[in-house]
Design a protein around this motif. Sequence first.
Motif, short mmCIF file in Angstrom:
data_model
loop_
_atom_site.label_atom_id
_atom_site.label_comp_id
_atom_site.label_asym_id
_atom_site.label_seq_id
_atom_site.Cartn_x
_atom_site.Cartn_y
_atom_site.Cartn_z
N GLU A 1 0.83 -1.21 0.00
CA GLU A 1 0.00 0.00 0.00
C GLU A 1 0.86 1.26 0.00
OE1 GLU A 1 0.14 -1.73 4.18
OE2 GLU A 1 -0.42 -2.47 2.23
N SER A 2 1.97 1.22 0.73
CA SER A 2 2.86 2.38 0.74
C SER A 2 3.54 2.54 -0.61
CB SER A 2 3.92 2.23 1.83
OG SER A 2 3.31 2.21 3.10
N ARG A 3 3.97 1.42 -1.19
CA ARG A 3 4.60 1.48 -2.51
C ARG A 3 3.66 2.09 -3.53
NH1 ARG A 3 6.23 -4.09 -2.34
NH2 ARG A 3 4.51 -4.40 -3.74
N ASP A 4 2.39 1.62 -3.53
CA ASP A 4 1.42 2.14 -4.49
C ASP A 4 1.16 3.63 -4.28
OD1 ASP A 4 1.27 -0.42 -5.46
OD2 ASP A 4 -0.61 -0.91 -4.44
N ARG A 5 1.06 4.02 -3.02
CA ARG A 5 0.82 5.43 -2.71
C ARG A 5 2.00 6.28 -3.17
NH1 ARG A 5 2.50 8.25 1.49
NH2 ARG A 5 3.08 6.37 2.62
N ILE A 6 3.22 5.82 -2.90
CA ILE A 6 4.41 6.57 -3.30
C ILE A 6 4.52 6.63 -4.82
CG2 ILE A 6 6.94 6.52 -3.27
CD1 ILE A 6 6.68 5.35 -0.42
N LEU A 7 4.24 5.51 -5.51
CA LEU A 7 4.28 5.52 -6.97
C LEU A 7 3.25 6.48 -7.54
CD1 LEU A 7 4.87 1.76 -7.86
CD2 LEU A 7 6.41 3.68 -8.23
N GLY A 8 2.04 6.49 -6.96
CA GLY A 8 1.01 7.42 -7.42
C GLY A 8 1.43 8.87 -7.24
N MET A 9 2.05 9.17 -6.09
CA MET A 9 2.52 10.54 -5.86
C MET A 9 3.61 10.92 -6.85
SD MET A 9 2.54 10.44 -1.67
CE MET A 9 3.75 11.70 -1.55
N MET A 10 4.51 9.96 -7.15
CA MET A 10 5.58 10.26 -8.11
C MET A 10 5.01 10.50 -9.51
SD MET A 10 8.46 7.53 -6.80
CE MET A 10 9.36 7.60 -8.31
N LYS A 11 4.01 9.69 -9.91
CA LYS A 11 3.40 9.87 -11.24
C LYS A 11 2.72 11.24 -11.34
CE LYS A 11 2.56 5.03 -12.33
NZ LYS A 11 1.54 3.98 -12.48
N ARG A 12 1.97 11.59 -10.28
CA ARG A 12 1.30 12.90 -10.29
C ARG A 12 2.31 14.03 -10.39
NH1 ARG A 12 -2.19 10.35 -6.67
NH2 ARG A 12 -1.05 11.10 -4.87
N GLU A 13 3.40 13.93 -9.62
CA GLU A 13 4.44 14.96 -9.67
C GLU A 13 5.09 15.02 -11.05
OE1 GLU A 13 6.84 18.05 -8.29
OE2 GLU A 13 5.00 17.20 -7.50
N TYR A 14 5.35 13.87 -11.65
CA TYR A 14 5.96 13.84 -12.98
C TYR A 14 5.03 14.50 -14.00
CZ TYR A 14 7.67 12.03 -17.40
OH TYR A 14 8.12 11.93 -18.68
N ARG A 15 3.74 14.16 -13.94
CA ARG A 15 2.77 14.76 -14.87
C ARG A 15 2.67 16.26 -14.66
NH1 ARG A 15 -1.40 10.21 -13.50
NH2 ARG A 15 -0.61 8.53 -14.80
N ARG A 16 2.66 16.71 -13.42
CA ARG A 16 2.56 18.14 -13.13
C ARG A 16 3.77 18.88 -13.70
NH1 ARG A 16 4.46 21.80 -9.77
NH2 ARG A 16 5.78 20.33 -8.66
N ARG A 17 4.96 18.34 -13.47
CA ARG A 17 6.17 19.00 -13.99
C ARG A 17 6.19 19.00 -15.51
NH1 ARG A 17 11.24 17.48 -10.11
NH2 ARG A 17 10.35 18.30 -8.20
N ARG A 18 5.74 17.90 -16.12
CA ARG A 18 5.70 17.83 -17.59
C ARG A 18 4.72 18.87 -18.13
NH1 ARG A 18 3.03 14.24 -21.60
NH2 ARG A 18 4.41 14.25 -23.40
N ARG A 19 3.55 19.00 -17.51
CA ARG A 19 2.56 20.00 -17.91
C ARG A 19 3.14 21.41 -17.80
NH1 ARG A 19 -1.71 19.54 -14.05
NH2 ARG A 19 -1.04 17.45 -14.17
N GLU A 20 3.85 21.68 -16.70
CA GLU A 20 4.47 23.00 -16.53
C GLU A 20 5.52 23.27 -17.60
OE1 GLU A 20 6.00 23.26 -12.60
OE2 GLU A 20 4.03 23.50 -11.68
N ARG A 21 6.33 22.25 -17.93
CA ARG A 21 7.34 22.42 -18.98
C ARG A 21 6.69 22.71 -20.32
NH1 ARG A 21 9.75 17.86 -16.67
NH2 ARG A 21 8.98 16.58 -18.38
N LEU A 22 5.61 21.98 -20.65
CA LEU A 22 4.92 22.21 -21.92
C LEU A 22 4.30 23.61 -21.97
CD1 LEU A 22 3.22 18.73 -22.48
CD2 LEU A 22 5.15 19.71 -23.74
N GLN A 23 3.71 24.04 -20.87
CA GLN A 23 3.12 25.39 -20.83
C GLN A 23 4.20 26.45 -20.97
OE1 GLN A 23 1.00 25.48 -17.13
NE2 GLN A 23 -0.79 24.38 -17.94
#
Length: 149
Positions: free
Chosen positions: A106-128
């Motif tokens: 459960e911790s692994r899944d939560r951490i992976l989800g947080m990392m994916k969200r952070e990666y997507r957010r940074r990618r969106r900011e770079r594209l903008q």
Amino acid sequence: MSAELVILVSTAVLAVVALCAAVISVRAVRTLRETPTSTPVSSEIALVERPTPVVTQLPASLAPRVVEGRLIVPPTQQQVVATALGRPGVRLSVFTHGVAHALRPESRDRILGMMKREYRRRRRERLQAARRAARAATPSATADSWMGS
């Protein structure tokens, strides 16, 4: 054994001893920095009863007292906790508990989800930021006709 091998082994032993001495001295310096320095109390001063301001009522067993010319002050709760948690066995136990918790599914899944969200957010900011930079670098055709050029 050849002389070169003896020199190599003695150098390795000396390096290990030097490393151990360095670790011991660093730990000693850390403990000296963490513990407050106390001044020795002379027997004449210790025997004089001075009124101390009482902030809270302490049990008689926790009150400072003079024993054989020395002032004995029991440790505070914070000092006891810091000492207990500073022991190597306790620190290792806390570390292994944290690692075990992080490796649970459960911790692994939560951490992976947080990392994916952070990666997507940074990618969106770079594209903008890239879109804004592209707009600022090349003006559009409508902007040229509006400016009259």
